[in-house]
Design a protein around this motif. Sequence first.
Motif, short mmCIF file in Angstrom:
data_model
loop_
_atom_site.label_atom_id
_atom_site.label_comp_id
_atom_site.label_asym_id
_atom_site.label_seq_id
_atom_site.Cartn_x
_atom_site.Cartn_y
_atom_site.Cartn_z
N ASN A 1 0.84 -1.17 0.00
CA ASN A 1 0.00 0.00 0.00
C ASN A 1 0.90 1.25 0.00
N LEU A 2 0.71 2.07 -0.97
CA LEU A 2 1.56 3.25 -1.16
C LEU A 2 1.45 4.23 0.00
N ILE A 3 0.26 4.45 0.51
CA ILE A 3 0.08 5.41 1.61
C ILE A 3 0.82 4.93 2.86
N LEU A 4 0.72 3.65 3.18
CA LEU A 4 1.41 3.13 4.35
C LEU A 4 2.93 3.19 4.19
N THR A 5 3.39 2.92 2.99
CA THR A 5 4.83 3.01 2.71
C THR A 5 5.33 4.44 2.89
N GLN A 6 4.57 5.40 2.39
CA GLN A 6 4.96 6.80 2.53
C GLN A 6 4.92 7.24 3.99
N LEU A 7 3.92 6.78 4.74
CA LEU A 7 3.83 7.13 6.15
C LEU A 7 5.02 6.53 6.92
N HIS A 8 5.37 5.31 6.61
CA HIS A 8 6.52 4.68 7.25
C HIS A 8 7.80 5.46 6.96
N LEU A 9 7.98 5.86 5.72
CA LEU A 9 9.16 6.64 5.34
C LEU A 9 9.18 8.00 6.06
N LEU A 10 8.02 8.62 6.18
CA LEU A 10 7.92 9.90 6.89
C LEU A 10 8.40 9.77 8.34
N PHE A 11 7.95 8.72 9.03
CA PHE A 11 8.35 8.56 10.42
C PHE A 11 9.81 8.14 10.55
N LEU A 12 10.32 7.40 9.59
CA LEU A 12 11.74 7.08 9.58
C LEU A 12 12.58 8.34 9.44
N LYS A 13 12.18 9.22 8.51
CA LYS A 13 12.91 10.48 8.32
C LYS A 13 12.76 11.39 9.54
N PHE A 14 11.57 11.41 10.15
CA PHE A 14 11.37 12.21 11.36
C PHE A 14 12.29 11.74 12.48
N HIS A 15 12.38 10.43 12.65
CA HIS A 15 13.26 9.86 13.67
C HIS A 15 14.71 10.29 13.45
N ASN A 16 15.17 10.17 12.21
CA ASN A 16 16.55 10.56 11.90
C ASN A 16 16.77 12.05 12.05
N ARG A 17 15.78 12.85 11.68
CA ARG A 17 15.91 14.31 11.82
C ARG A 17 16.00 14.70 13.29
N CYS A 18 15.26 14.00 14.15
CA CYS A 18 15.35 14.27 15.60
C CYS A 18 16.78 14.11 16.10
N LEU A 19 17.46 13.10 15.58
CA LEU A 19 18.85 12.88 15.98
C LEU A 19 19.79 13.87 15.32
N ASP A 20 19.61 14.12 14.02
CA ASP A 20 20.50 15.03 13.28
C ASP A 20 20.46 16.45 13.81
N THR A 21 19.29 16.92 14.21
CA THR A 21 19.14 18.30 14.69
C THR A 21 19.32 18.41 16.20
N ARG A 22 19.61 17.28 16.84
CA ARG A 22 19.79 17.22 18.28
C ARG A 22 18.52 17.57 19.06
N LEU A 23 17.37 17.42 18.42
CA LEU A 23 16.10 17.54 19.14
C LEU A 23 16.02 16.42 20.17
N ALA A 24 16.58 15.27 19.81
CA ALA A 24 16.71 14.14 20.73
C ALA A 24 18.19 13.90 20.96
N LYS A 25 18.54 13.71 22.22
CA LYS A 25 19.95 13.53 22.55
C LYS A 25 20.38 12.07 22.46
N THR A 26 19.42 11.15 22.58
CA THR A 26 19.75 9.73 22.53
C THR A 26 18.82 9.02 21.55
N LEU A 27 19.20 7.81 21.19
CA LEU A 27 18.37 7.00 20.31
C LEU A 27 17.02 6.72 20.96
N ALA A 28 17.04 6.42 22.24
CA ALA A 28 15.79 6.14 22.96
C ALA A 28 14.86 7.35 22.95
N GLU A 29 15.41 8.53 23.10
CA GLU A 29 14.60 9.74 23.07
C GLU A 29 14.01 9.99 21.68
N ALA A 30 14.78 9.73 20.64
CA ALA A 30 14.27 9.86 19.27
C ALA A 30 13.15 8.86 19.02
#
Length: 80
Positions: A1-30
């Motif tokens: 399902n394309l919508i679910l795939t896109q949503l999954h990718l969105l949250f993956l990128k959000f998780h990585n952005r939290c770490l890259d921008t130091r919004l989250a200091k640890t993996l657990a926090e991200a």
Amino acid sequence: NLILTQLHLLFLKFHNRCLDTRLAKTLAEAQRLTRWHFQWVIVNDFLKAVVGAELVSQVLQGSPQSQRSTSTSRSMRTVR
């Protein structure tokens, strides 16, 4: 399902952005931030579309009409 795939990718990128921008200091926090945002989307968009905003509000407020009568039921708690 394309919508679910896109949503999954969105949250993956959000998780990585939290770490890259130091919004989250640890993996657990991200992970926690990502999980909270995912849950917010489920409650405030998906569930409201599926069961209706009124029922979602009743459940989140702990309305007696929304509680099951069985002893094994659990009421939903809001994420803080």
